[in-house]
Design an enzyme around this catalytic site. Structure first.
Site, PDB file in Angstrom:
ATOM      1  N   GLY A  70       0.815  -1.199   0.000  1.00  0.00           N
ATOM      2  CA  GLY A  70       0.000   0.000   0.000  1.00  0.00           C
ATOM      3  C   GLY A  70       0.852   1.254   0.000  1.00  0.00           C
ATOM      4  O   GLY A  70       1.957   1.277   0.553  1.00  0.00           O
ATOM      5  N   HIS A  93       3.787   4.567   2.717  1.00  0.00           N
ATOM      6  CA  HIS A  93       4.967   4.158   3.479  1.00  0.00           C
ATOM      7  C   HIS A  93       6.257   4.631   2.817  1.00  0.00           C
ATOM      8  O   HIS A  93       7.335   4.131   3.130  1.00  0.00           O
ATOM      9  CB  HIS A  93       5.009   2.635   3.607  1.00  0.00           C
ATOM     10  CG  HIS A  93       3.770   2.046   4.177  1.00  0.00           C
ATOM     11  ND1 HIS A  93       3.272   2.407   5.410  1.00  0.00           N
ATOM     12  CD2 HIS A  93       2.908   1.108   3.684  1.00  0.00           C
ATOM     13  CE1 HIS A  93       2.168   1.721   5.656  1.00  0.00           C
ATOM     14  NE2 HIS A  93       1.912   0.939   4.624  1.00  0.00           N
ATOM     15  N   LYS A 118       5.841  -8.255   2.401  1.00  0.00           N
ATOM     16  CA  LYS A 118       5.639  -7.950   3.818  1.00  0.00           C
ATOM     17  C   LYS A 118       4.449  -8.761   4.333  1.00  0.00           C
ATOM     18  O   LYS A 118       3.463  -8.959   3.621  1.00  0.00           O
ATOM     19  CB  LYS A 118       5.387  -6.458   4.042  1.00  0.00           C
ATOM     20  CG  LYS A 118       6.539  -5.570   3.597  1.00  0.00           C
ATOM     21  CD  LYS A 118       6.353  -4.138   4.035  1.00  0.00           C
ATOM     22  CE  LYS A 118       5.047  -3.502   3.605  1.00  0.00           C
ATOM     23  NZ  LYS A 118       4.830  -3.532   2.151  1.00  0.00           N
ATOM     24  N   ASP A 154      -1.286  -8.385   1.147  1.00  0.00           N
ATOM     25  CA  ASP A 154      -0.063  -8.533   0.357  1.00  0.00           C
ATOM     26  C   ASP A 154       0.248 -10.001   0.111  1.00  0.00           C
ATOM     27  O   ASP A 154       0.605 -10.408  -1.004  1.00  0.00           O
ATOM     28  CB  ASP A 154       1.113  -7.886   1.087  1.00  0.00           C
ATOM     29  CG  ASP A 154       1.044  -6.367   1.123  1.00  0.00           C
ATOM     30  OD1 ASP A 154      -0.014  -5.810   0.749  1.00  0.00           O
ATOM     31  OD2 ASP A 154       2.030  -5.738   1.526  1.00  0.00           O
ATOM     32  N   HIS A 180       0.365   0.738   9.906  1.00  0.00           N
ATOM     33  CA  HIS A 180      -0.960   1.195   9.481  1.00  0.00           C
ATOM     34  C   HIS A 180      -1.751   1.769  10.663  1.00  0.00           C
ATOM     35  O   HIS A 180      -2.941   2.020  10.542  1.00  0.00           O
ATOM     36  CB  HIS A 180      -1.762   0.042   8.870  1.00  0.00           C
ATOM     37  CG  HIS A 180      -1.063  -0.648   7.749  1.00  0.00           C
ATOM     38  ND1 HIS A 180      -0.359  -1.817   7.930  1.00  0.00           N
ATOM     39  CD2 HIS A 180      -0.943  -0.321   6.437  1.00  0.00           C
ATOM     40  CE1 HIS A 180       0.168  -2.192   6.766  1.00  0.00           C
ATOM     41  NE2 HIS A 180      -0.175  -1.303   5.846  1.00  0.00           N
TER      42      HIS A 180
END
Length: 328
Positions: free
Chosen positions: A51, A54, A102, A107, A216
């Site tokens: 996502g 980051h 990750k 993911d 997150h």
């Protein structure tokens, strides 16, 4: 926020990356960042992603000595398998592709499906799962440990080995060894604000901090009144060392979560080194800065990676990406 509208945040950022880095090929609609010289003949390709929010992970780590391509999801949302399949096809020279994943449920599922689809198209694929966070065993988005700062060490060290022409199985083995040698712990001093929500995603009152936060905003081990930099370093480093138990030198990453200035991060780094010295853990190399972030969250994380001569040599090998650059 310094944005146009929430719906175009990722596309706008990708257009900005393309403008700043002509050495990269950026597919804005497809949400892909690829080395312009890919595929490199005879070289194993590394593909990662996750996502957005980051940064510089993972887009900032695409280039010689590190990733061949990165897939950008929407903010805090996993990329889709089609992105990963297209990334693999774009960078595969016939030597195979290593997916660096990750440990977040979305993911993991996306990269698993992408690996199956890529292999059906004739691309050899290996996967390495990054799961270095010692804060909690399971969390909102994971079964097992979360993947955080170790992604940087895995991508850099495995990327250097791939650059030397090592075969896919060897690159994957070293990537897994690096992950096994890494542990991380994060601390939040403020909540994170996503563009879509426009307000803090969790409640962290002034004068308090969250120990063991996820990238997150997932909850950590406990919430406490504000601590000094030295007290936070004591807690975080001890949590890492309780699990890692290194018997030699380590690489140290003192990472900002996005809103903590370098002045504070370098001060925190001094405290991290103090604790490691007290525990008689030699530090071979140190990296300080914002590398695995959480949008506008204030806070920091510590990642330690046990290294031998081979891993240290690969860490020192030349790298030329937007966020890491040394050796040439």
């Amino acid at each position: 926020m310094l944005i146009n509208v929430p719906e175009t945040v990722v596309a706008d950022a990708l257009r900005g990356i393309a403008a700043a880095h002509p050495e990269l090929t950026v597919d804005v609609p497809g949400r892909l960042i690829v080395r312009r010289d890919a595929p490199v003949e005879g070289k194993v390709a590394l593909v990662s992603g996750g996502g957005s929010g980051h940064e510089p992970l993972h887009a900032g780590f695409v280039g010689p000595g590190m990733l061949s391509a990165a897939c950008a999801g929407e903010v805090f949302t996993s990329p889709v398998p089609d992105q990963m399949v297209r990334a693999a096809a774009a960078v595969d020279s016939g030597a195979g592709v290593l997916f660096v994943v990750k440990n977040y449920a979305g993911d993991v599922l996306s990269f698993e499906m992408a690996a199956e689809l890529a292999e059906e198209e004739g691309v050899r694929v290996e996967r390495v799962l990054v799961d270095d966070d010692v804060a909690v065993a399971d969390s909102t988005f994971t079964a097992g440990r979360r993947g955080t700062g170790a992604a940087l060490f895995v991508e850099k060290i495995a990327g250097a080995l791939a650059e030397e022409g090592a075969p896919l199985e060897r690159v994957a083995e070293v990537a897994r060894r690096v992950n096994a040698n890494c542990r991380s712990f994060g601390v939040a001093l403020s909540s994170v604000t996503t563009p879509a929500k426009g307000s803090p995603t969790f409640d962290l009152p002034p004068g308090e901090l969250e120990l063991g936060i996820g990238i997150h905003g997932e909850p950590g081990r406990e919430r406490r009144p504000m601590m000094t930099s030295g007290e936070i370093a004591d807690f975080a480093v001890h949590a890492v060392l309780e699990d890692l138990r290194p018997d030699g030198p380590v690489l140290a990453l003192v990472n900002g979560m996005g809103a903590t200035p370098l002045l504070e991060l370098y001060g925190f780094n001094a405290e991290v080194h103090r604790v490691l010295s007290e525990r008689r853990v030699p530090v071979a190399r140190t990296l300080v800065g914002n590398y695995v972030t959480s949008l506008d969250m204030a806070g920091c994380s510590v990642t330690l990676c046990s290294v031998d001569e081979e891993l240290l040599r690969l860490w020192d090998a030349p790298v030329r990406t937007a966020a890491l650059r040394w050796g040439r």
